[in-house]
Design an enzyme around this catalytic site. Structure first.
Site, PDB file in Angstrom:
ATOM      1  N   ASP A 160      37.287  50.024  31.497  1.00 45.37           N
ATOM      2  CA  ASP A 160      37.867  51.170  31.816  1.00 45.37           C
ATOM      3  C   ASP A 160      36.440  52.040  32.712  1.00 45.37           C
ATOM      4  OD1 ASP A 160      40.141  53.265  30.927  1.00 45.37           O
ATOM      5  OD2 ASP A 160      38.216  54.573  31.498  1.00 45.37           O
ATOM      6  N   ASP A 184      34.480  50.103  37.501  1.00 44.44           N
ATOM      7  CA  ASP A 184      35.076  50.760  38.426  1.00 44.44           C
ATOM      8  C   ASP A 184      35.886  50.017  39.297  1.00 44.44           C
ATOM      9  OD1 ASP A 184      35.327  52.756  40.358  1.00 44.44           O
ATOM     10  OD2 ASP A 184      33.634  53.337  41.001  1.00 44.44           O
ATOM     11  N   TYR A 186      51.125  58.327  45.442  1.00 41.94           N
ATOM     12  CA  TYR A 186      51.326  57.622  43.917  1.00 41.94           C
ATOM     13  C   TYR A 186      52.559  56.906  44.092  1.00 41.94           C
ATOM     14  CZ  TYR A 186      52.042  56.814  38.742  1.00 41.94           C
ATOM     15  OH  TYR A 186      52.069  56.415  37.658  1.00 41.94           O
ATOM     16  N   LYS A 191      52.750  52.657  44.226  1.00 44.48           N
ATOM     17  CA  LYS A 191      53.486  51.942  42.924  1.00 44.48           C
ATOM     18  C   LYS A 191      54.522  51.172  43.565  1.00 44.48           C
ATOM     19  CE  LYS A 191      51.082  53.495  39.352  1.00 44.48           C
ATOM     20  NZ  LYS A 191      50.438  52.433  38.415  1.00 44.48           N
ATOM     21  N   THR A 237      52.203  61.288  27.474  1.00 42.20           N
ATOM     22  CA  THR A 237      50.947  61.232  27.414  1.00 42.20           C
ATOM     23  C   THR A 237      50.373  62.582  28.074  1.00 42.20           C
ATOM     24  OG1 THR A 237      50.600  60.473  29.725  1.00 42.20           O
ATOM     25  CG2 THR A 237      50.810  58.813  28.017  1.00 42.20           C
TER      26      THR A 237
END
Length: 266
Positions: A40, A66, A159, A163, A194
């Site tokens: 991460d 990264d 986004y 995707k 989330t």
């Protein structure tokens, strides 16, 4: 630690494993017997997940990564193989948290960040993971896409586009790597409960109330439901599944938020 051993002997690199969905996947994989490297951008988040796994009796390590940097992607893949002797499983969860903007107002920098993190990073990790997975006798790649990769969405061009492209990239990986016994699939989650997905609604309670009815099952999803799907696709139970996109979306795409009056009454 009780395990059903579906992933016993597997070594998994979870990219974006410090987040809520990535962390759930990492914990689930470890519970089912895999050794896990949690990667991460936020080292403390990655180590927290790895520590949870070790505390529960599993095998895990963490690495700061990264994914927007090619050499970092290569380093993360090599580290997993070095730590655990091989690499069999790659899961890409990391995604850019893009602002809601129309195309006219969106800076090129935002678009490029989404491309780098949501798409190019998965290309790079697969590029460097494939030789290790081939040497291990095969394996599985699971890329986390989105329901929004299937539809046009206002204010989410970067986004949604990345995707959708990730789904196509994964199909290409499935074709190219099939003879190496490497499967590649995507998961397209619906609205998952989330912190990131509920931020724009002010609270998780508001998000559940507003977004839940847009799904056929009448609620938002849970991180463990994505993790269960990822573990399935990584396991031998999915040995005849490759090049596909698994919708874990509560019926969102089938439903589109509208029930006919007679069904709504029922």
């Amino acid at each position: 630690m009780s395990r059903d051993k579906r992933l016993h002997g597997r070594v998994a690199l979870i990219v974006g494993g410090g987040g809520e969905i990535g962390g759930a996947i990492a914990r689930r994989f470890a519970l089912e017997g895999a050794s896990v490297l949690v990667a991460d951008l936020r080292p403390a988040a990655a180590e927290s997940v790895a520590d949870d796994i070790r505390t529960a009796g599993g095998v895990a390590a963490s690495i700061a990564l990264d994914v927007a940097v090619e050499r970092e992607c290569e380093r993360g893949v090599a580290k997993a193989a070095d730590l655990f002797g091989k690499l069999t499983t790659l899961v890409n969860v990391a995604a850019a948290d893009t602002p809601r903007q129309c195309v006219e107002d969106q800076p090129l920098s935002v678009w490029n960040e989404a491309l780098a993190i949501n798409l190019t990073a998965s290309f790079l990790t697969a590029k460097y993971a494939a030789p290790f997975m081939r040497n291990a006798g095969g394996g599985a790649i699971v890329n986390i896409a989105s329901q929004l990769g299937h539809i046009g969405v206002p204010l989410r061009a970067a986004y949604s586009t990345t995707k959708a492209a990730l789904i196509q990239l994964t199909k290409c990986l499935a074709v190219e790597l099939a003879t190496d016994n490497i499967r590649a699939n995507t998961i397209s989650p619906g609205s998952i409960d989330t912190e990131r997905s509920t931020r724009s609604y002010g609270s998780r309670e508001n998000a559940r109330r507003i977004r839940g009815p847009a799904h056929l099952v009448g609620r938002t999803g849970h991180i463990d439901e994505v993790a269960f799907a990822a573990a399935f696709l990584a396991s031998d139970e999915a040995s005849f599944i490759t090049g596909t996109d698994l919708l874990v979306d509560g019926g969102y795409l089938a439903f589109k938020g509208e029930l006919p009056p007679e069904a709504a009454k029922a």
